[in-house]
Design an enzyme around this catalytic site. Structure first.
Site, PDB file in Angstrom:
ATOM      1  N   ASP A  96       0.854  -1.192   0.000  1.00 21.99           N
ATOM      2  CA  ASP A  96       0.000   0.000   0.000  1.00 21.99           C
ATOM      3  C   ASP A  96       0.894   1.247   0.000  1.00 21.99           C
ATOM      4  O   ASP A  96       2.108   1.151   0.122  1.00 21.99           O
ATOM      5  CB  ASP A  96      -0.930  -0.008   1.224  1.00 21.99           C
ATOM      6  CG  ASP A  96      -0.161   0.135   2.540  1.00 21.99           C
ATOM      7  OD1 ASP A  96       0.684  -0.716   2.814  1.00 21.99           O
ATOM      8  OD2 ASP A  96      -0.410   1.101   3.287  1.00 21.99           O
TER       9      ASP A  96
ATOM     10  N   GLU B  94       2.385 -10.023   0.553  1.00 17.61           N
ATOM     11  CA  GLU B  94       2.685  -8.609   0.466  1.00 17.61           C
ATOM     12  C   GLU B  94       4.191  -8.416   0.672  1.00 17.61           C
ATOM     13  O   GLU B  94       4.940  -9.387   0.859  1.00 17.61           O
ATOM     14  CB  GLU B  94       1.879  -7.807   1.503  1.00 17.61           C
ATOM     15  CG  GLU B  94       1.893  -6.311   1.211  1.00 17.61           C
ATOM     16  CD  GLU B  94       0.891  -5.480   2.002  1.00 17.61           C
ATOM     17  OE1 GLU B  94      -0.031  -6.046   2.613  1.00 17.61           O
ATOM     18  OE2 GLU B  94       1.058  -4.251   1.988  1.00 17.61           O
TER      19      GLU B  94
ATOM     20  N   ASP C 199       1.659 -17.785  -4.528  1.00 15.24           N
ATOM     21  CA  ASP C 199       2.170 -16.562  -5.164  1.00 15.24           C
ATOM     22  C   ASP C 199       1.060 -15.886  -5.959  1.00 15.24           C
ATOM     23  O   ASP C 199       1.081 -15.870  -7.181  1.00 15.24           O
ATOM     24  CB  ASP C 199       3.361 -16.933  -6.067  1.00 15.24           C
ATOM     25  CG  ASP C 199       4.030 -15.689  -6.669  1.00 15.24           C
ATOM     26  OD1 ASP C 199       3.795 -14.573  -6.167  1.00 15.24           O
ATOM     27  OD2 ASP C 199       4.791 -15.866  -7.636  1.00 15.24           O
TER      28      ASP C 199
HETATM   29  O1  9MR Z   1       2.921  -6.595   9.083  1.00 20.38           O
HETATM   30  C1  9MR Z   1       1.663  -6.433   9.719  1.00 20.38           C
HETATM   31  C2  9MR Z   1       1.218  -7.752  10.280  1.00 20.38           C
HETATM   32  O2  9MR Z   1       2.107  -8.200  11.269  1.00 20.38           O
HETATM   33  C3  9MR Z   1      -0.178  -7.620  10.843  1.00 20.38           C
HETATM   34  O3  9MR Z   1      -0.634  -8.893  11.240  1.00 20.38           O
HETATM   35  C4  9MR Z   1      -1.099  -7.026   9.789  1.00 20.38           C
HETATM   36  C5  9MR Z   1      -2.513  -6.817  10.293  1.00 20.38           C
HETATM   37  O4  9MR Z   1      -2.566  -5.862  11.263  1.00 20.38           O
HETATM   38  O5  9MR Z   1      -0.602  -5.785   9.317  1.00 20.38           O
HETATM   39  C6  9MR Z   1       0.657  -5.886   8.732  1.00 20.38           C
HETATM   40  O6  9MR Z   1       1.075  -4.628   8.352  1.00 20.38           O
HETATM   41  C7  9MR Z   1       0.514  -4.089   7.177  1.00 20.38           C
HETATM   42  C8  9MR Z   1       0.122  -2.665   7.542  1.00 20.38           C
HETATM   43  O7  9MR Z   1      -0.926  -2.678   8.461  1.00 20.38           O
HETATM   44  C9  9MR Z   1      -0.224  -1.820   6.325  1.00 20.38           C
HETATM   45  N1  9MR Z   1       0.802  -1.892   5.321  1.00 20.38           N
HETATM   46  C10 9MR Z   1       1.099  -3.258   4.910  1.00 20.38           C
HETATM   47  C11 9MR Z   1       1.566  -4.067   6.084  1.00 20.38           C
HETATM   48  C12 9MR Z   1       2.013  -5.473   5.663  1.00 20.38           C
HETATM   49  O8  9MR Z   1       0.972  -6.298   5.294  1.00 20.38           O
END
Ligand code: 9MR
Ligand code: ZN
Length: 528
Positions: free
Chosen positions: A147, A510, A501
């Site tokens: 994002d 991500e 994937d």
């Molecule tokens: O890396 C984060 C992961 O540990 C959490 O479980 C998740 C849900 O809260 O969020 C991940 O972080 C994301 C962030 O909120 C927004 N940008 C992308 C991040 C990676 O997925």
């Protein structure tokens, strides 16, 4: 199938391959097909995290450079792999340059980004979430992940991994040429890259020293190029974690940059001390993520570890006793002291102290904690057929961050303590690069069988088949949050195989800055 490290093996390093077909013997063949090494296959047995019956081949004793394959007596042949002194140069540069590709606010030109060039993004002023009439210029920094959000605690932790990596293993960075706009300016490229994030971070501080938690649109953008994401930008309320992490990383950056640019370093230290003033005046935990803003929360429940990290770094930067006292007070609270973020940052505070030049009881306590943690992880790695220092509980969202953070712990324990855990750090890299139950390289653009469809907006929108290189993928997650992921990963799939994937699955596929940064650290250690 024979699973190998697809980036290759260091000439003098440990060298392992894993297979799932029974075999007794193996040969290593050179490019002409001649056997240059023979060994016995070891039957490891059942590997819990993968559900595989695992066989291993160790050819660490082979120290010839070149291109090779492995052939077993049951007829399996591996893909080609390299042994050499420079096998990780591309990988290291790619995972480092990934941050440049995530730059926000400047646009990427063809000279430095090649086909991945794009226009300037997110340059409009942000408004305060609580008062939309207040406009603030806070462009720059790195996109967090797939994002386009920019989050302070995530950014601070990613910076910390890299800057502590530089502090401990400067040689690995000194010779890097990342082909970024600042290349050739006399400062190591990775530090120039980090400065881009730091300059943004400084804009996230309010006049009273408090630091905004994040800067994002109201919700996540569609899958468009960054310059086409025109949503209103908001600064979300100040949090105590963001302010503490900001203080810590600015103080750390002061230590790193003072020999390159003392003006910049002084500015960082002043900002860190200003943040500390805010922490002092606001002793309670503070976090408010309005639910109408649906971008990442990065919520935490406590800030004791964050405050500890801030005081430890401020002490390391200034040697002021007042920070030492506050650090000791913060340390009385109960939190782990070898955790490296993004949420739990006690281990970063320990690193601050371990790198400040003091050799006393306290630094020994921290060193011992890292050694003990490394020993525990080494035991886990021994119980894994793949050599992964991972148990089933580590396979959740962003499991490759755990894998690489464990590599960091092996590196820190080795660099700062008395025992050598290099073999285990190497094994974690092997796992990342293909010695895993899916035989896949979790770094884009690296390896013959690699992830290529991450949840990464530009890579989706740019229409280019090959993904931007150097992105460390989140990886296997036994509890994917997307219900449709179960079409590909049926309930009961072993954790190490819980991956696909496909772009739509952000909880599996991500990328983020703080999954790349531990890989930068681990590689710097192995390459030093
Ligand atoms: O890396 C984060 C992961 O540990 C959490 O479980 C998740 C849900 O809260 O969020 C991940 O972080 C994301 C962030 O909120 C927004 N940008 C992308 C991040 C990676 O997925
Ligand atoms: Zn942007």
């Amino acid at each position: 199938m024979i699973y190998i490290n697809q980036s290759g093996y260091f000439t003098d390093g440990t060298k392992r391959a894993v297979m799932i077909n029974p075999a007794e013997k193996f040969d290593i063949l050179d490019n002409s097909g001649k056997a240059v090494f023979s060994g016995s296959v070891k039957h490891f047995g059942f590997d819990e995290c993968s559900g595989d019956n695992v066989y291993t081949a160790d050819f660490s004793e082979l120290t010839e450079q070149g291109t090779f394959t492995i052939r077993t007596d049951s007829g399996d042949v591996s893909k080609k792999f390299e042994i050499g002194a420079k096998v990780y140069d591309k990988l290291f540069d790619d995972v480092s340059k990934a941050f440049y590709y995530l730059r926000c606010g400047c646009g990427l030109d063809e000279k430095h980004a090649g086909v991945y060039k794009h226009g300037k993004c997110h340059c409009t002023k942000a408004v305060l979430w609580e008062d939309n009439s207040v406009e603030i210029e806070a462009s720059g920094g790195w996109h967090d992940a797939g994002d386009y959000g920019r989050y302070v605690t995530a950014g601070a932790v990613a910076l910390a991994h890299i800057l502590y990596g530089y502090t401990l293993f400067p040689n690995a960075f000194d010779k890097q040429n990342l082909n970024i706009p600042e290349s050739g300016n006399g400062v190591p490229d990775m530090l120039s890259e980090c400065r881009y994030e730091l300059e943004w971070l400084l804009k996230m501080q309010r006049d009273d020293g408090g630091v905004y938690h994040k800067l994002t649109t109201k919700g996540h953008a569609a899958f468009v190029m960054p310059e086409d994401d025109k949503g209103q930008l908001y600064l979300l309320p100040v949090s105590s974690m963001a302010t503490a992490d900001f203080a810590a990383v600015c103080a750390l950056a002061y230590r790193v940059y003072k020999k390159f640019d003392s003006n910049f370093a002084d500015k960082l230290l002043a900002a860190a001390e200003k943040a500390e003033k805010w922490l002092e005046a606001n002793p309670d935990f503070l976090f408010n993520n309005p639910k109408e803003c649906t971008t990442g929360g990065y919520g935490e429940w406590k800030d004791d570890d964050n405050r500890f990290w801030a005081y430890a770094e401020l002490f390391a930067a200034t040697e002021k006793e007042v920070y030492y006292d506050k650090m000791m007070l913060a340390l009385e609270k109960d939190f782990p002291i070898t955790q490296l973020g993004y949420a739990s940052v006690g281990g970063l505070g320990a690193l601050a102290y371990m790198t400040c030049g003091r050799n006393d009881e306290l630094s020994e306590r921290f060193r011992n904690a890292y050694t003990a943690e490394a020993e525990k992880l080494a035991e886990t790695a021994e119980k894994s057929g793949y050599g992964a220092a991972m148990t089933d509980k580590h396979y959740f969202w962003g499991s490759n961050m755990n894998l690489m953070k464990h590599a960091m712990i092996f590196a820190i324990a080795t660099a700062c303590g008395e025992k050598d855990f290099t073999v285990y750090a190497q094994k974690q890299l092997d796992v990342l690069m293909g010695v895993n139950a899916l035989g896949i390289s979790y770094v884009t653009g690296n390896g013959y069988y690699r992830c290529n469809y991450p949840h990464l907006r530009p890579s989706s929108a740019d229409g280019i088949e090959e993904c931007i290189p150097g992105m460390v993928i989140g990886g296997p997650n036994s509890r994917p949050v997307e219900p449709t992921a179960r079409q590909y990963i049926p309930e009961g799939t072993p954790p190490m195989k819980s991956y696909v994937d496909r772009e739509e699955f952000y909880s599996l596929n991500e990328i983020t800055i703080y999954w790349n940064s531990p890989a930068v650290f681990a590689l710097a250690f192995l390459m030093k």
